[in-house]
Design a protein around this motif. Structure first.
Motif, PDB file in Angstrom:
ATOM      1  N   UNK A  11      58.081  36.653   8.316  1.00  0.00           N
ATOM      2  CA  UNK A  11      57.179  35.851   9.143  1.00  0.00           C
ATOM      3  C   UNK A  11      56.226  36.701   9.967  1.00  0.00           C
ATOM      4  N   UNK A  12      56.488  37.988   9.972  1.00  0.00           N
ATOM      5  CA  UNK A  12      55.680  38.875  10.801  1.00  0.00           C
ATOM      6  C   UNK A  12      54.207  38.777  10.413  1.00  0.00           C
ATOM      7  N   UNK A  13      53.378  38.655  11.414  1.00  0.00           N
ATOM      8  CA  UNK A  13      51.957  38.632  11.151  1.00  0.00           C
ATOM      9  C   UNK A  13      51.395  37.267  10.846  1.00  0.00           C
ATOM     10  N   UNK A  14      52.245  36.248  10.790  1.00  0.00           N
ATOM     11  CA  UNK A  14      51.740  34.908  10.521  1.00  0.00           C
ATOM     12  C   UNK A  14      50.847  34.446  11.668  1.00  0.00           C
ATOM     13  N   UNK A  15      49.757  33.827  11.322  1.00  0.00           N
ATOM     14  CA  UNK A  15      48.893  33.275  12.344  1.00  0.00           C
ATOM     15  C   UNK A  15      49.519  32.030  12.933  1.00  0.00           C
ATOM     16  N   UNK A  16      49.264  31.817  14.194  1.00  0.00           N
ATOM     17  CA  UNK A  16      49.761  30.612  14.843  1.00  0.00           C
ATOM     18  C   UNK A  16      48.925  29.410  14.403  1.00  0.00           C
ATOM     19  N   UNK A  17      49.498  28.242  14.566  1.00  0.00           N
ATOM     20  CA  UNK A  17      48.842  27.000  14.156  1.00  0.00           C
ATOM     21  C   UNK A  17      48.420  26.220  15.385  1.00  0.00           C
ATOM     22  N   UNK A  18      47.167  25.802  15.403  1.00  0.00           N
ATOM     23  CA  UNK A  18      46.663  25.030  16.536  1.00  0.00           C
ATOM     24  C   UNK A  18      46.711  23.540  16.216  1.00  0.00           C
TER      25      UNK A  18
ATOM     26  N   UNK B  98      53.775  29.029  16.587  1.00  0.00           N
ATOM     27  CA  UNK B  98      53.800  30.206  15.737  1.00  0.00           C
ATOM     28  C   UNK B  98      54.998  31.092  15.997  1.00  0.00           C
ATOM     29  N   UNK B  99      54.937  32.248  15.404  1.00  0.00           N
ATOM     30  CA  UNK B  99      55.976  33.265  15.533  1.00  0.00           C
ATOM     31  C   UNK B  99      55.672  34.119  16.755  1.00  0.00           C
ATOM     32  N   UNK B 127      54.226  41.000  16.715  1.00  0.00           N
ATOM     33  CA  UNK B 127      54.308  40.119  15.542  1.00  0.00           C
ATOM     34  C   UNK B 127      53.780  38.718  15.835  1.00  0.00           C
ATOM     35  N   UNK B 129      50.864  36.029  17.525  1.00  0.00           N
ATOM     36  CA  UNK B 129      49.419  35.901  17.349  1.00  0.00           C
ATOM     37  C   UNK B 129      48.752  35.909  18.728  1.00  0.00           C
ATOM     38  N   UNK B 132      45.064  32.868  18.675  1.00  0.00           N
ATOM     39  CA  UNK B 132      45.160  31.759  17.716  1.00  0.00           C
ATOM     40  C   UNK B 132      43.795  31.151  17.407  1.00  0.00           C
ATOM     41  N   UNK B 133      43.624  30.765  16.170  1.00  0.00           N
ATOM     42  CA  UNK B 133      42.398  30.087  15.743  1.00  0.00           C
ATOM     43  C   UNK B 133      42.560  28.588  15.952  1.00  0.00           C
ATOM     44  N   UNK B 149      50.766  33.386  21.023  1.00  0.00           N
ATOM     45  CA  UNK B 149      52.216  33.446  20.789  1.00  0.00           C
ATOM     46  C   UNK B 149      52.739  34.875  20.899  1.00  0.00           C
TER      47      UNK B 149
END
Lengths: 179, 303
Positions: A11-18, B98-99, B127, B129, B132-133, B149
């Motif tokens: 999961x490392x580096x996954x972009x967050x979700x808005x 997110x993570x 790790x 974000x 965030x977009x 995050x």
């Protein structure tokens, strides 16, 4: 331990979700709640006059001393908030002053401050380029007001923000231009 | 000792990415996992000057993983901790899911008697974000910018943990203190609309806690724990606090707090445990002013 590491590293580096949570029909003056309606509509119930450039912006504006510099701008909502009214930045015999028109109105965010800045966007924190003019209490987020500005002259370009300092949110901005 | 150890590790990992209970170095083959759900609902916020502001609803949900494994008897233990899920919500505005950031640690035992003393190095990995977009709407992006995050930077902490367990009458008790200096660096990524990224100032992390268990039927499965823990900025305290990382989510520069916490840990048997706790800050800077509630599930494997 390796089993634990694998899903984590995957999961490392996954972009967050808005996720947009703004309601479709925003309440009037809902504080941090969004209000997408036009400023005129949003503040109609509060008895606020129409937004836009107000040539009769307030008693202080008209009664002030002859100004070497006068900049005027209409407030527009930022970050989903509504705003109305006009800001006038003018030099007087004693310095620089900022005047809000009688129809000024801004959202009731927790810690609104008035900021004069050359930056077109403040983002989430103030910098040395920003001049905090005053903190607005609940009774001064509407109506005419006058503030002394601790600047020798307006910045260039000049913007006036209403800014929620605790959360770092812009709630209103006026682009200041020569009258 | 195992019971002490289990309780210590569990309490330190409930809902927080800062596990500070490593005074006891695990035996090789021994491992521990803690999955903690933490929730807060804030109607106040400690500003940069420590002043508390009223705010509208801000909510945060996190799922924090903490794990550790003994590698070399007495001398080496590894830890992995971090937020595997982080959701921050500005009610009626927007939310970011997110993570979060991870921390890797290595700990070595310095003393086993008369008290346990260990030295650890923890490396924080970006790790999460930090920027965030949103969905393209500038208004949404303003909200998204507030809710990173992760802090976007690598940090390194050097920690000392001191622990002691003892008994009196029908009561078992432990006491632990830890302190660490955390070297922070520059966030790697920020929004163009934000001020340029700057070094996050170094921090001092501290923790003092104690727990008791009564040797009576039923009660001998419960640990009652109290603690004081906090973060303190120790570098350039009067520096300009502008930084590229938004502050609302409790990440970035200038974050300080001092909090008290209470926890109840229950040993369920078979290596499993369940915990519930609450923490609340009585001082803070750049953090939400509210209590955090935590629920955790733990598992321990012995060699």
């Amino acid at each position: 331990m390796r089993l634990l590491l694998l899903p984590c590293l995957a999961l490392v580096g996954c972009d967050a979700i808005y996720t947009d949570l703004r309601p479709d029909s925003p309440p009037v003056d809902a504080g941090l709640a969004s209000a997408d309606a036009a400023p005129t509509d949003a503040f109609a119930d509060a008895g606020v006059a129409d937004a836009g450039l107000d040539r009769d912006a307030g008693r202080e504006t008209d009664a002030g001393a002859p100004s070497a510099i006068t900049l005027v701008g209409a407030f527009e909502g930022r970050g989903g908030y509504d705003a109305a009214g006009t800001a006038t930045l003018q030099s007087t015999d004693t310095g620089l002053e900022l005047v809000f028109s009688e129809d000024f109105a801004s959202a009731a965010v927790p810690g609104p401050v008035v900021v004069v800045t050359p930056r077109s966007a403040i983002g989430t924190s103030l910098t040395a380029a920003d001049t905090v003019v005053a903190r607005l209490d609940s009774g001064s987020i509407r109506g005419a007001n006058r503030f002394d500005v601790e600047l020798a002259e307006p910045p260039s370009p000049a913007y006036v923000f209403i800014y929620c300092e605790p959360f770092g949110v812009e709630t209103a901005r006026a682009v200041m231009e020569p009258r | 000792m195992n019971r002490f150890l289990m309780a210590l590790v569990a309490l330190a990992t409930l809902g927080s990415s800062n596990a500070e209970a490593q005074a006891w170095i695990r035996d090789p083959g021994s491992a521990y996992v803690n999955l903690g759900y933490r929730v807060m609902r804030a109607d106040g916020f400690y500003g940069d000057d420590g002043e508390r502001f009223d705010i509208n609803d801000f909510r945060q949900h996190t799922l924090a993983l903490y794990s550790e494994a003994g590698i070399v008897d007495r001398w080496l233990m590894a830890t992995l901790e971090g937020e595997v899920f982080r959701r921050s919500v500005l009610v009626d505005q927007g939310a970011v899911t997110g993570f979060g950031d991870l921390n890797l640690g290595l700990w070595t035992g310095l003393l086993e008697a008369p008290v346990h003393l260990s030295l650890g190095v923890r490396v924080g990995l970006p790790t999460g974000d930090p920027s965030p977009e949103a969905d393209g709407d500038p208004a949404s992006q303003t909200v998204a910018d507030l809710l990173p995050t992760g802090d976007g930077e690598v940090d390194v902490g050097l920690h000392l943990a001191l622990g002691h367990g003892f008994g009196w009458r029908r009561v078992q008790q432990f006491v632990q203190a830890s302190v660490g200096y955390v070297v922070r660096t520059t966030p790697r990524d920020t929004r163009a609309s934000l001020p340029p990224a700057a070094d996050i100032r170094d921090q001092l992390a501290y923790r003092l806690e104690t727990g008791i268990k009564v040797d009576r039927p039923f009660f001998d499965r419960l640990w009652w724990i109290a603690r004081v823990a906090g973060l303190l900025v120790v570098q350039d305290r009067n520096a300009d606090t502008s930084t590229g990382v938004p502050r609302i989510a409790g990440l970035g520069d200038g974050v300080e707090y001092a909090a008290v916490g209470l926890e109840l840990l229950a040993e369920l048997g078979g290596g499993f445990g369940l915990g519930f706790g609450v923490d609340g800050a009585f001082y803070g800077r750049n953090v939400p002013a509210t209590a955090a509630y935590k629920l955790s599930l733990t598992y321990q494997r012995r060699p």
